[in-house]
Design a protein around this motif. Structure first.
Motif, short mmCIF file in Angstrom:
data_model
loop_
_atom_site.label_atom_id
_atom_site.label_comp_id
_atom_site.label_asym_id
_atom_site.label_seq_id
_atom_site.Cartn_x
_atom_site.Cartn_y
_atom_site.Cartn_z
N ALA A 1 81.44 22.07 -10.55
CA ALA A 1 81.27 21.98 -12.00
C ALA A 1 80.07 21.10 -12.38
O ALA A 1 79.41 21.35 -13.40
N LEU A 2 79.77 20.09 -11.57
CA LEU A 2 78.61 19.24 -11.87
C LEU A 2 77.33 20.05 -11.81
O LEU A 2 76.40 19.83 -12.60
N GLY A 3 77.26 20.98 -10.87
CA GLY A 3 76.09 21.84 -10.77
C GLY A 3 75.98 22.81 -11.92
O GLY A 3 74.88 23.18 -12.34
N ASP A 4 77.12 23.22 -12.46
CA ASP A 4 77.12 24.15 -13.59
C ASP A 4 76.45 23.54 -14.81
O ASP A 4 75.86 24.26 -15.62
N TYR A 5 76.59 22.23 -14.97
CA TYR A 5 76.20 21.62 -16.23
C TYR A 5 75.04 20.64 -16.17
O TYR A 5 74.13 20.71 -17.00
N CYS A 6 75.06 19.72 -15.23
CA CYS A 6 74.16 18.60 -15.43
C CYS A 6 73.57 17.97 -14.19
O CYS A 6 72.82 17.00 -14.30
N ALA A 7 73.87 18.47 -12.99
CA ALA A 7 73.31 17.84 -11.79
C ALA A 7 71.79 17.95 -11.80
O ALA A 7 71.08 17.01 -11.45
N GLY A 8 71.29 19.13 -12.19
CA GLY A 8 69.84 19.34 -12.24
C GLY A 8 69.40 20.67 -11.68
O GLY A 8 68.64 21.40 -12.32
N PRO A 9 69.83 21.06 -10.47
CA PRO A 9 69.49 22.38 -9.94
C PRO A 9 70.03 23.49 -10.83
O PRO A 9 70.99 23.29 -11.59
N ASN A 10 69.44 24.67 -10.72
CA ASN A 10 69.80 25.77 -11.61
C ASN A 10 71.16 26.36 -11.27
O ASN A 10 71.52 26.48 -10.08
N HIS A 11 71.91 26.75 -12.28
CA HIS A 11 73.21 27.36 -12.03
C HIS A 11 73.15 28.89 -12.04
O HIS A 11 74.18 29.54 -11.85
N VAL A 12 71.97 29.46 -12.25
CA VAL A 12 71.82 30.91 -12.14
C VAL A 12 71.57 31.22 -10.67
O VAL A 12 70.49 30.94 -10.14
N LEU A 13 72.58 31.77 -10.00
CA LEU A 13 72.59 31.88 -8.55
C LEU A 13 72.89 33.30 -8.09
O LEU A 13 73.56 34.06 -8.81
N PRO A 14 72.45 33.66 -6.89
CA PRO A 14 72.75 35.00 -6.36
C PRO A 14 74.23 35.13 -6.01
O PRO A 14 74.85 34.21 -5.49
N THR A 15 74.80 36.29 -6.35
CA THR A 15 76.22 36.56 -6.11
C THR A 15 76.38 37.74 -5.16
O THR A 15 75.41 38.37 -4.75
N SER A 16 77.63 38.04 -4.84
CA SER A 16 77.99 39.24 -4.06
C SER A 16 77.23 39.34 -2.75
O SER A 16 76.79 40.42 -2.34
N GLY A 17 77.05 38.22 -2.08
CA GLY A 17 76.38 38.22 -0.78
C GLY A 17 74.88 38.28 -0.83
O GLY A 17 74.23 38.26 0.22
N THR A 18 74.30 38.35 -2.02
CA THR A 18 72.84 38.47 -2.12
C THR A 18 72.12 37.16 -1.82
O THR A 18 70.89 37.13 -1.75
N ALA A 19 72.88 36.08 -1.59
CA ALA A 19 72.24 34.84 -1.15
C ALA A 19 71.62 35.01 0.23
O ALA A 19 70.86 34.16 0.68
N ARG A 20 71.92 36.11 0.90
CA ARG A 20 71.26 36.42 2.18
C ARG A 20 69.76 36.62 1.99
O ARG A 20 68.97 36.44 2.93
N PHE A 21 69.36 37.05 0.78
CA PHE A 21 67.93 37.33 0.57
C PHE A 21 67.42 36.87 -0.79
O PHE A 21 66.26 37.10 -1.12
N SER A 22 68.26 36.23 -1.59
CA SER A 22 67.86 35.81 -2.93
C SER A 22 68.02 34.30 -3.09
O SER A 22 68.71 33.65 -2.32
N SER A 23 67.39 33.78 -4.14
CA SER A 23 67.38 32.34 -4.40
C SER A 23 67.84 32.05 -5.82
O SER A 23 67.89 32.95 -6.66
N PRO A 24 68.15 30.79 -6.11
CA PRO A 24 68.49 30.42 -7.49
C PRO A 24 67.30 30.67 -8.42
O PRO A 24 66.14 30.67 -7.98
N LEU A 25 67.60 30.88 -9.70
CA LEU A 25 66.54 30.97 -10.69
C LEU A 25 65.75 29.67 -10.70
O LEU A 25 66.32 28.59 -10.53
N GLY A 26 64.44 29.77 -10.85
CA GLY A 26 63.64 28.56 -10.85
C GLY A 26 62.29 28.76 -11.50
O GLY A 26 61.99 29.85 -12.02
N VAL A 27 61.48 27.73 -11.48
CA VAL A 27 60.15 27.78 -12.07
C VAL A 27 59.35 28.93 -11.48
O VAL A 27 58.60 29.62 -12.18
#
Length: 440
Positions: free
Chosen positions: A364-390
């Motif tokens: 939950a800290l990451g969802d709101y205020c830690a700092g890194p983006n909470h828009v993240l790859p789902t459904s196993g796509t973290a194998r080839f995708s990254s969080p939203l960023g600059v």
């Protein structure tokens, strides 16, 4: 209200574990023919009739009494007004989160670079922000001001010239927190339209809505389908599936904490997925008991119950090494390493959208205020995708400058390769620049 839990129990030692895990993880964002056709019709209407179609579709789908496009535009002063309408605590929380998100993303900025070879040839890369980005924000009661921060701030840090936000206001319902977040994040323009029609307007432009270069932000099946259809005309961030959390625990964390961490994703919707992996069978039993104890106390108990029972699981593994192997196999959106020494296991994590380290770091800290983006790859796509960023709001252009000597030397190589591909014009173009040769 009566709730019950029947969360699946899996054991990695079972011979059919892989099959059961694959079944548990399977999920498809299904756009049936009817949804597809409806979205295509909406896109066509917006492309052909622009603002008029937006007004008509917003009346029809959102129940908004709008007669002109101006009724669907919020100026900067309206966003600033929202800041005065939220509580002091809410404003402070938004500003704290925004500052942390901005500080983190500032470190992602990429700069242009060049280097010069011995013969004077210069090679490099020019990094340029997008001219304009479109941000889709769900509206009404299911509004997420945190998503405004996570999508708009990286765009602004990247140097995007204009951020345009679209947010539906069903039956005229405006979420002041969302508008306040837009103000703090530096959103430039806001249109109170949603659905496939908003995506179409951003992708193709209308008389009032400017055409953007990339569309980011979550939405329902119509929004996701529209993003699929306009991809290529504009860039998109991703087609996101349901939210996911995978907790790897050595059995030493408070089971109530773990149960609530699982709930934190399960409460998003019935298709969300919450999984716990541990080598400690007794600990899995204690977490199951905590789930049963805490579930009736939750405001969104019915949603959590369906999520936990339908797609959740408690998985027993041989040891922590196998737990990490299972985690890499799942490639989760959110991975909690709720263990004594998370840093020791970090090098072995290959696939995860975000990694939450240690017992005190809730997702939950990451969802709101830690700092890194909470828009993240789902459904196993973290194998080839990254969080939203600059980097999602910047593009890169190659720089090539050949000195006379460099063009001559490279020309020999290019000529051989081009003639090998039977592309004579390519070859001769390069050969013209070879010193003391004019080409044939």
């Amino acid at each position: 209200m009566t709730v019950s839990t029947a969360i699946a129990r899996l054991n990695a030692a079972d011979p059919d574990f892989a099959r059961h895990l694959d079944h548990l993880l399977s999920w498809e964002s299904v756009s049936d023919d009817a949804v597809n056709q409806r979205v295509l019709d909406i896109i066509k209407a917006v492309r052909e009739r622009g603002d008029a179609a937006l007004v008509e579709l917003t009346q029809r789908f959102d129940g908004v009494d709008a007669k002109f496009i101006d009724d669907l535009i919020l100026g900067r002063e309206r966003l600033e007004l929202a800041l005065t309408r939220i509580s002091a605590a809410q404003r402070e929380a938004l500003e704290t989160a925004a500052n942390r998100v901005r500080s983190y993303h500032e470190r992602q900025k990429q700069d242009s670079w060049q280097y010069t070879e011995a013969d004077g040839t210069v090679l490099g890369q020019k990094v340029t922000p997008l001219d304009r980005a479109g941000l889709y924000v769900p509206g009404g009661k299911a509004s997420y001001p945190s998503s405004v921060l996570m999508n708009a701030i990286p765009a602004k840090v990247a140097g995007v010239g204009e951020v345009v936000m679209v947010v539906p206001t069903p039956r005229g319902e405006i979420n002041e927190l969302v508008l306040a977040a837009a103000c703090i994040a530096g959103v430039d323009r806001v249109f109170t339209v949603g659905g496939a029609q908003a995506v179409a307007a951003l992708a193709y432009g209308t008389e009032s809505v400017p055409q953007v270069d990339k569309i980011v932000g979550p939405g329902n099946i119509y929004v996701a389908t529209a993003k699929r259809h306009v991809f290529g005309q504009v860039g998109i961030d991703m087609i996101a599936g349901p939210s996911e959390i995978l907790v790897v625990c050595d059995g030493q964390t408070d089971p109530d904490w773990i149960a609530m961490d699982l709930f934190s994703q399960a409460e998003h919707d019935e298709d969300a997925q919450a999984i716990l992996v541990s080598p400690d069978a007794a600990f899995l039993d204690r977490v199951a008991a905590s789930i049963g104890k805490l579930l009736p106390t939750m405001e969104r108990a019915e949603i959590i119950e369906k999520s936990i029972n339908g797609r959740g699981a408690l998985i027993q593994v041989r040891d922590m090494q196998q737990a990490i192997e299972v985690a890499n196999r799942i490639a989760p959106e959110h991975l909690e390493l709720s263990v004594a020494d998370p840093q020791a296991w970090l090098p072995q994590i290959r696939h995860a959208g975000a990694i939450f380290m240690g017992r005190h770091t809730s997702e939950a800290l990451g969802d709101y205020c830690a700092g890194p983006n909470h828009v993240l790859p789902t459904s196993g796509t973290a194998r080839f995708s990254s969080p939203l960023g600059v980097y999602d709001f910047q593009k890169r252009s190659s720089i090539i400058f050949c000195s006379e000597q460099g063009a001559s030397e490279l020309g020999h190589t290019a000529s051989v390769l081009a003639r090998g591909e039977s592309l004579t014009a390519h070859a001769r173009s390069a050969e013209y620049r070879i010193l003391n040769e004019k080409g044939n």
